[in-house]
Design an enzyme around this catalytic site. Structure first.
Site: not given
Length: 768
Positions: A674, A717
């Site tokens: 990511s 996140k």
């Protein structure tokens, strides 16, 4: 008489005689140095000395024997573990004139050959014949004597060599062997050997007499047993029952009251009858009684009446956990279907989330709301399969496994059974505990679970198993296939604030005997943002407890009245300086970009740093990066090289410079795809000398063609971004569906920018 100097090795516990070989391994510097001195300066010769006290570490030279064994090094091998293996051959006994200390603890000795008088051939032949005859008699009489001794001495007629060979095959003590080492006279050694052989024969004959006497005693005890049995019958007729009989009657009465299958009762009665037949001196008596107690204590068919009141369940979950609406809704749905269908097969729930987010207490709340007993075991760190299946009764100290032990503690056959830290099971030389759990958790098999110690089938089909873990990737695939996973995300700052006001502070006050404790919301947020860095609330609880403890201590020790309310400006006094730096205070830098990461401990912001300098185009990656993240960095660089002209980057900068990518906190392993978009942005920022706003973070996997692919852990996140004071994040367009399920406060604090291709990121952040 010529004298020579030899390096000395002190030999403890074993001896070396002439014409024998000895292999030793050394890892200490003293013996290694002694071997090297012998090989380089003494033609591979050295001296073995046996201290009289093998346990004494610091020896006085005056206490050492004045006769030792001169030996020669036959071979020396350096082992992979750093040790050296050396083979020595004993040559002869030598006389020590003086011991000399060298540097450190090294020891040398001045030696000369021993003068031994010659022996008449007739006397020597007679002694050899006598020794061989006695050895033959010794081997036939004493069963522990080695038969190989006959073949060793059969062809030897030199009395000196013969005595040394015999000594090495007799079961002598270390001190006795030293006496043979320092005895230079072969005739004297013959006398010593004959003395030792006669002594061994005498000891064996005495032992035989003792064995015969013991056997007679055993026969006597068997007669006593029969008489005792008759006495029991007489006592029964007279109405006198012994304590042992009372105990057995009580055990059998418990079996009658036990709610279990007839097969189980037959097994318990069989074991009780065995217990009754054993004599009181039997070593098996205690183990068998423990086994019977376990069989009687297990809840074979006793079930607590389940109450599925959905309103009660919802109230119980809300009273112990703030937020987690999706998780609570999933639990309510599961119980609603169970109540509607009356199906008793239990799906295995697995709560996965960072530490401190309430997985264990959530399972406890479910048990209370269902009126079931609750039991918990932790399997983190175990590597022995017997911890799950139990040990076999043949082993000393055998016990049942943790599953059966948990059922005994639950006292019902339908508890809520929590198996904690399932992702931290290890595979060891004694089996794979995760594989052993497959039988426990499989509804097709656990109705006949067999524990090795219990040795009878036990029904686990009514048990509601709940598992917890921090990292789903650490759970084996066969085990994960049996689980219904429910994710518990971390808490936002304002969720933690509400939890502190409604749950944590009242609970801490009760624990510390304080009637009330008032602290402003701003002060709590100050603690959350600058003194904790976690997805859960454990560290927040510790910090609040620290403040309360200091208030109580000042009141009792210094007679200071507690403050009516704690404000933001008071936090530094109670907790010290800020523990964590606010990301907002960092300047905008070239080649520095914030990336969002998801770890087993919650969301986190990683700072990616890029620099370059003259070189050959090498890519240097530091910061404990995993293989997937290293591949993302290579993909990002390849994409930039392919589109260098589009990004207005001189291609020579990419090929004639070494590029260094670093992610701080080098001790922490980082991996995953990511960070691809962030790595690309950091590289372009460095080569175009464009500063990136430090309040912006991004996530997304990049392909060689610049596509930004969706990633996981968006909520965690986002929480990590808010915790680090980000105000804008760039996420893949494929993840925008995840934004809809985020709490309202996250949506209000963050500005989301959907990205489908890296060109959009470049146009937004880097295009001049």
């Amino acid at each position: 008489m010529s004298k020579t100097t030899l390096p000395v090795i002190l030999l403890r516990g074993i001896v070396l005689l002439p014409n024998h070989y000895l292999k030793l391994e050394f890892d200490d510097d003293i013996n290694r140095c002694t071997v090297e001195l012998a090989m380089h300066f003494h033609n591979q010769y050295l001296l073995f000395i046996n201290p009289l006290d093998e346990l004494e570490e610091k020896l006085n030279r005056n206490d050492l024997p004045m006769i030792g064994i001169k030996a020669k090094i036959k071979s020396s091998i350096e082992l992979p573990n750093g040790k050296i293996r050396v083979e020595f051959k004993g040559l002869e006994r030598v006389l020590v004139h003086q011991y000399l200390s060298q540097e450190g603890d090294l020891l040398d000795a001045t030696v000369s050959n021993l003068l031994v008088e010659s022996i008449d051939e007739t006397i020597q032949l007679a002694l050899v014949t006598k020794l061989k005859k006695e050895i033959d008699k010794y081997i036939k009489l004493v069963p522990t004597a080695s038969n190989s001794l006959l073949s060793i001495v059969s062809d030897e007629y030199d009395i000196a060599l013969l005595t040394d060979k015999i000594v090495m095959h007799l079961g002598l003590t270390y001190k006795r062997k030293i006496e043979y080492v320092i005895c230079s006279d072969p005739l004297k050694r013959v006398e010593m050997i004959l003395t030792d052989i006669y002594r061994e024969e005498e000891i064996y004959l005495v032992e035989q007499k003792i064995d015969l006497k013991v056997k007679k005693e055993m026969d006597k005890k068997e007669i006593e047993y029969v008489l005792k049995e008759k006495l029991k019958c007489i006592q029964s007729e007279l109405g006198q029952i012994s304590l042992r009989d009372e105990e057995i009657d009580k055990l059998k009465h418990k079996v009658e009251l036990l709610n279990c299958r007839n097969k189980v009762k037959e097994k318990i009665n069989f074991e009780i009858n065995r217990y009754a037949s054993l004599p009181e001196t039997s070593p098996e008596l205690g183990m068998l009684r423990s086994y019977i107690d376990l069989l009687l204590q297990l809840p074979w068919d006793y079930k607590r009446i389940e109450e599925i009141d959905l309103n009660k369940v919802q109230a119980s979950l809300n009273s112990t956990h703030y937020g987690l609406d999706e998780v609570k809704r999933r639990i309510i749905e599961y119980l609603a279907v169970r109540k509607q269908t009356k199906i008793r097969s239990n799906p295995i729930l697995c709560f996965i989330g960072p530490p401190g987010c309430g997985k264990t207490t959530l399972a406890n709340s479910i048990a209370k709301s269902l009126n079931r007993s609750f039991v918990k075991i932790s399997v983190g760190g175990i590597s022995d399969e017997a911890e799950i299946r139990g040990h076999r009764k043949t082993y000393l100290g055998a016990t049942c496994g943790r599953i059966i032990d948990g059922m005994k503690r639950a006292k019902s056959s339908n508890p809520v059974f929590l198996i904690d830290e399932i992702d931290k099971i290890k595979v060891g030389v004694t089996g794979d505990p995760a594989s052993a759990l497959l039988e426990v958790l499989d509804s097709e098999q656990n109705n006949a679970f067999r524990d090795n110690y219990l040795d009878i089938e036990y029904d686990l089909s009514e048990v509601m198993f709940i598992l917890t873990a921090n990292d789903i990737n650490a759970i084996t695939q066969p085990l994960l296939d049996r689980l219904e996973v429910i994710y518990l995300p971390g808490y936002t700052d304002y969720e933690k604030l509400d939890m502190a006001n409604h749950y944590l502070i009242p609970s801490i006050c009760i624990q510390n005997g304080l009637e009330q404790f008032k602290i402003t919301d701003d002060a709590i947020l100050e603690i959350i943002r600058y003194y904790t860095k976690e997805a859960g609330v454990r560290e927040l609880t510790r910090q609040l407890s620290k403040i309360i403890r200091k208030l109580i201590t000042d009141n009792l020790l210094n007679h200071i009245e507690p403050k009516e309310r704690i404000y933001v400006e008071d936090i530094e006094f109670y907790l010290g300086k800020n523990h964590y730096i606010n990301v907002l205070n960092k300047p905008n830098l070239v080649g520095t970009v914030n990336a969002l990461a998801y770890t087993p401990f919650g969301g986190e912001v990683l700072t990616i740093e890029v620099n370059y300098y003259k070189g050959d185009g090498h890519l240097i990656l530091t910061g404990s990066l995993g293989e997937v993240m290293k591949e993302s960095a290579m993909i990002a660089l390849s994409y930039i090289k392919t589109n260098a002209k589009q990004f207005k980057i001189d291609y020579n900068l990419l090929t004639k410079n070494d590029i260094h990518i670093h992610i701080p906190s080098g001790a922490t392993l980082k991996d995953g795809p990511s960070a691809g978009a962030s790595l690309t942005t950091a590289l372009i920022s460095a080569f175009t000398e464009t500063k990136i706003d430090h309040k912006i973070a991004m996530t997304g996997e990049i392909t060689l063609h610049g596509e930004i692919l969706p990633v996981g852990g968006i909520k965690e996140k986002c929480i990590g971004a808010i915790r680090n004071r980000m105000n804008k994040i760039l996420i893949p367009k494929g993840n925008m569906k995840d934004i809809e399920s985020l709490p309202k406060e996250i949506k209000e604090q963050l500005n989301f920018i959907a990205i489908d291709n890296y060109q959009e990121i470049y146009d937004y952040l880097l295009k001049v």
